[in-house]
Design a protein around this motif. Structure first.
Motif, PDB file in Angstrom:
ATOM      1  N   LYS A  15       0.709  -1.294  -0.049  1.00 11.32           N
ATOM      2  CA  LYS A  15       0.033   0.087  -0.173  1.00 11.32           C
ATOM      3  C   LYS A  15       0.859   0.955  -0.172  1.00 11.32           C
ATOM      4  O   LYS A  15       0.569   2.564  -0.557  1.00 11.32           O
ATOM      5  N   ASP A  16       1.880   1.403   0.619  1.00 12.35           N
ATOM      6  CA  ASP A  16       2.941   2.526   0.870  1.00 12.35           C
ATOM      7  C   ASP A  16       3.623   2.654  -0.628  1.00 12.35           C
ATOM      8  O   ASP A  16       3.710   3.680  -1.092  1.00 12.35           O
ATOM      9  N   VAL A  17       3.975   1.558  -1.216  1.00 12.01           N
ATOM     10  CA  VAL A  17       4.614   1.617  -2.512  1.00 12.01           C
ATOM     11  C   VAL A  17       3.626   2.284  -3.561  1.00 12.01           C
ATOM     12  O   VAL A  17       3.752   3.050  -4.228  1.00 12.01           O
ATOM     13  N   PHE A  18       2.372   1.660  -3.525  1.00 16.84           N
ATOM     14  CA  PHE A  18       1.355   2.184  -4.618  1.00 16.84           C
ATOM     15  C   PHE A  18       0.824   3.224  -4.055  1.00 16.84           C
ATOM     16  O   PHE A  18       0.544   4.146  -5.369  1.00 16.84           O
ATOM     17  N   SER A  19       0.759   3.855  -3.181  1.00 13.30           N
ATOM     18  CA  SER A  19       0.441   5.298  -2.850  1.00 13.30           C
ATOM     19  C   SER A  19       1.503   6.300  -3.175  1.00 13.30           C
ATOM     20  O   SER A  19       1.180   7.334  -3.342  1.00 13.30           O
ATOM     21  N   ARG A  20       2.699   5.984  -3.317  1.00 10.85           N
ATOM     22  CA  ARG A  20       3.655   6.871  -3.805  1.00 10.85           C
ATOM     23  C   ARG A  20       3.840   6.836  -5.440  1.00 10.85           C
ATOM     24  O   ARG A  20       4.717   7.561  -5.675  1.00 10.85           O
ATOM     25  N   GLY A 131       9.793   0.997  -3.916  1.00 11.05           N
ATOM     26  CA  GLY A 131       9.897   0.348  -2.780  1.00 11.05           C
ATOM     27  C   GLY A 131      11.388  -0.153  -2.725  1.00 11.05           C
ATOM     28  O   GLY A 131      12.208  -0.091  -3.490  1.00 11.05           O
ATOM     29  N   GLN A 132      11.693  -0.423  -1.229  1.00  5.34           N
ATOM     30  CA  GLN A 132      13.054  -0.773  -1.047  1.00  5.34           C
ATOM     31  C   GLN A 132      13.491  -1.642  -2.160  1.00  5.34           C
ATOM     32  O   GLN A 132      13.200  -2.697  -2.214  1.00  5.34           O
ATOM     33  N   VAL A 133      14.800  -1.337  -2.403  1.00  2.27           N
ATOM     34  CA  VAL A 133      15.638  -2.252  -3.239  1.00  2.27           C
ATOM     35  C   VAL A 133      16.923  -2.485  -2.906  1.00  2.27           C
ATOM     36  O   VAL A 133      17.518  -1.599  -2.102  1.00  2.27           O
ATOM     37  N   TYR A 134      17.430  -3.469  -3.210  1.00  6.32           N
ATOM     38  CA  TYR A 134      18.788  -3.947  -2.791  1.00  6.32           C
ATOM     39  C   TYR A 134      19.813  -2.975  -3.412  1.00  6.32           C
ATOM     40  O   TYR A 134      19.709  -2.678  -4.631  1.00  6.32           O
ATOM     41  N   GLY A 135      20.514  -2.119  -2.648  1.00  7.98           N
ATOM     42  CA  GLY A 135      21.455  -1.308  -3.197  1.00  7.98           C
ATOM     43  C   GLY A 135      20.872  -0.013  -3.503  1.00  7.98           C
ATOM     44  O   GLY A 135      21.923   1.028  -3.893  1.00  7.98           O
ATOM     45  N   GLY A 136      19.854   0.393  -3.207  1.00 12.74           N
ATOM     46  CA  GLY A 136      19.196   1.459  -3.484  1.00 12.74           C
ATOM     47  C   GLY A 136      19.510   2.696  -2.441  1.00 12.74           C
ATOM     48  O   GLY A 136      19.665   2.445  -1.441  1.00 12.74           O
ATOM     49  N   THR A 137      19.400   3.997  -2.893  1.00  8.23           N
ATOM     50  CA  THR A 137      19.635   5.143  -1.882  1.00  8.23           C
ATOM     51  C   THR A 137      18.717   6.007  -1.671  1.00  8.23           C
ATOM     52  O   THR A 137      18.628   6.900  -1.186  1.00  8.23           O
ATOM     53  N   ASP A 138      17.440   6.019  -2.582  1.00  4.83           N
ATOM     54  CA  ASP A 138      16.323   6.936  -2.811  1.00  4.83           C
ATOM     55  C   ASP A 138      15.288   6.659  -1.504  1.00  4.83           C
ATOM     56  O   ASP A 138      15.217   5.859  -0.800  1.00  4.83           O
ATOM     57  N   ASP A 139      14.535   7.649  -1.292  1.00  5.20           N
ATOM     58  CA  ASP A 139      13.532   7.732  -0.424  1.00  5.20           C
ATOM     59  C   ASP A 139      12.457   6.656  -1.036  1.00  5.20           C
ATOM     60  O   ASP A 139      11.510   7.169  -1.962  1.00  5.20           O
ATOM     61  N   ALA A 141       9.597   3.141  -0.026  1.00  4.44           N
ATOM     62  CA  ALA A 141       8.754   2.521   1.188  1.00  4.44           C
ATOM     63  C   ALA A 141       9.920   1.485   1.586  1.00  4.44           C
ATOM     64  O   ALA A 141      10.184   0.660   0.920  1.00  4.44           O
ATOM     65  N   PRO A 142       9.905   1.770   3.202  1.00  2.00           N
ATOM     66  CA  PRO A 142      11.009   0.491   3.713  1.00  2.00           C
ATOM     67  C   PRO A 142      10.000  -0.846   3.626  1.00  2.00           C
ATOM     68  O   PRO A 142       8.927  -0.877   3.681  1.00  2.00           O
ATOM     69  N   SER A 143      10.821  -1.749   4.201  1.00  2.00           N
ATOM     70  CA  SER A 143      10.492  -3.032   4.238  1.00  2.00           C
ATOM     71  C   SER A 143      11.178  -3.882   5.376  1.00  2.00           C
ATOM     72  O   SER A 143      12.406  -3.587   5.498  1.00  2.00           O
ATOM     73  N   VAL A 144      10.276  -4.873   5.846  1.00  4.22           N
ATOM     74  CA  VAL A 144      10.714  -5.839   6.803  1.00  4.22           C
ATOM     75  C   VAL A 144      11.655  -6.766   5.980  1.00  4.22           C
ATOM     76  O   VAL A 144      12.149  -7.639   6.668  1.00  4.22           O
ATOM     77  N   PRO A 146      13.843  -8.974   3.217  1.00  5.01           N
ATOM     78  CA  PRO A 146      15.193  -8.699   2.996  1.00  5.01           C
ATOM     79  C   PRO A 146      15.594  -8.134   1.537  1.00  5.01           C
ATOM     80  O   PRO A 146      14.846  -8.077   0.720  1.00  5.01           O
ATOM     81  N   MET A 147      16.816  -7.602   1.532  1.00  6.38           N
ATOM     82  CA  MET A 147      17.344  -6.930   0.133  1.00  6.38           C
ATOM     83  C   MET A 147      16.169  -5.988  -0.600  1.00  6.38           C
ATOM     84  O   MET A 147      15.629  -5.209  -0.160  1.00  6.38           O
ATOM     85  N   GLY A 148      16.101  -6.705  -1.904  1.00 10.82           N
ATOM     86  CA  GLY A 148      15.065  -5.964  -2.606  1.00 10.82           C
ATOM     87  C   GLY A 148      13.571  -6.553  -2.952  1.00 10.82           C
ATOM     88  O   GLY A 148      13.094  -6.460  -3.989  1.00 10.82           O
ATOM     89  N   ASN A 149      13.398  -7.492  -1.906  1.00 11.99           N
ATOM     90  CA  ASN A 149      12.163  -8.054  -1.905  1.00 11.99           C
ATOM     91  C   ASN A 149      10.952  -7.340  -2.376  1.00 11.99           C
ATOM     92  O   ASN A 149      10.003  -7.582  -3.514  1.00 11.99           O
ATOM     93  N   LEU A 150      10.772  -6.078  -1.658  1.00 13.10           N
ATOM     94  CA  LEU A 150       9.809  -5.324  -2.058  1.00 13.10           C
ATOM     95  C   LEU A 150       9.618  -4.818  -3.168  1.00 13.10           C
ATOM     96  O   LEU A 150       8.411  -4.835  -3.785  1.00 13.10           O
ATOM     97  N   PHE A 151      10.656  -4.122  -3.723  1.00 12.97           N
ATOM     98  CA  PHE A 151      10.774  -3.818  -5.099  1.00 12.97           C
ATOM     99  C   PHE A 151      10.402  -4.811  -6.057  1.00 12.97           C
ATOM    100  O   PHE A 151       9.633  -4.586  -6.994  1.00 12.97           O
ATOM    101  N   GLU A 152      10.983  -5.838  -5.962  1.00 11.08           N
ATOM    102  CA  GLU A 152      10.771  -6.918  -6.926  1.00 11.08           C
ATOM    103  C   GLU A 152       9.473  -7.477  -6.788  1.00 11.08           C
ATOM    104  O   GLU A 152       8.706  -7.782  -8.009  1.00 11.08           O
ATOM    105  N   GLN A 153       8.583  -7.802  -5.790  1.00 12.92           N
ATOM    106  CA  GLN A 153       7.136  -7.948  -5.665  1.00 12.92           C
ATOM    107  C   GLN A 153       6.431  -6.795  -6.230  1.00 12.92           C
ATOM    108  O   GLN A 153       5.380  -7.268  -7.070  1.00 12.92           O
ATOM    109  N   SER A 154       6.761  -5.883  -6.038  1.00 10.60           N
ATOM    110  CA  SER A 154       5.883  -4.417  -6.446  1.00 10.60           C
ATOM    111  C   SER A 154       6.160  -4.504  -7.883  1.00 10.60           C
ATOM    112  O   SER A 154       5.122  -4.043  -8.565  1.00 10.60           O
TER     113      SER A 154
END
Length: 186
Positions: A15-20, A131-139, A141-144, A146-154
């Protein structure tokens, strides 16, 4: 954290990712896809798997689709679109492919979770999935997770939503026509 609590937390992350995500960016990405007949795709790891799933759907929609790493991929040039997934904004060998494609006149779209990344500067258009991505530096959505899971799923969900939106907006594309283009030798 128990299984159901974790599931609820991950749904909140989505929801946090999609709202952004900016709707105009989605529409502009769809425009990039629909105005090019030949589409080339590249991505690595889990990001690559999600990107490849989208490439498959583009084939089902009737586009001429090529995966950069396949031996049967033809040369790229003017009028072609390269869609590169670079979650962290900098993956050296994908950057190299983007540079070569640009030299040959292709248009470059980069999908990323880190638009400040160096390779992103090569893009004619950037689709930012925050969404949180492995090695990313931008603002993002954070994630519980690991690594880039949130970005990959999103990435998978956003690209699937784009497919649905493309069908909804184009009467020439239907699920029935897509099914007829599905591989039939399984």
């Amino acid at each position: 954290m128990d299984f159901h609590e974790l599931g609820s937390k991950i749904i909140e992350e989505y929801k946090d990712v999609f709202s952004r995500i900016d709707d105009r960016m989605i529409d502009a990405f769809i425009h990039e896809i629909t105005t090019h007949e030949r589409l080339f795709f590249i991505g690595v790891g889990r990001e690559g798997m999600m990107t490849r799933a989208f490439a498959m759907r583009m084939t089902h929609m009737g586009k001429e689709v090529h995966w950069i790493w396949d031996d049967t991929t033809p040369g790229i040039g003017e009028g072609d679109l390269l869609v590169a997934t670079i979650g962290s904004g900098e993956i050296g060998h994908i950057r190299y492919v983007c540079e070569r494609a640009k030299e040959h006149g292709a248009r470059i779209v980069i999908i990323t979770g880190s638009p400040s990344g160096n390779a992103v500067k090569l893009a004619d258009f950037v689709l930012f999935i925050p969404g949180q991505v492995y090695g990313g530096t931008d603002d993002v959505a954070p994630s519980v997770q690991p690594m880039g899971n949130l970005f990959e799923q999103s990435l998978l969900i956003v690209l699937d939503m784009i497919c649905i939106k493309m069908v909804d907006e184009n009467p020439d594309i239907t699920y029935e026509k897509m099914e007829k283009r599905h591989r039939n030798v399984e």
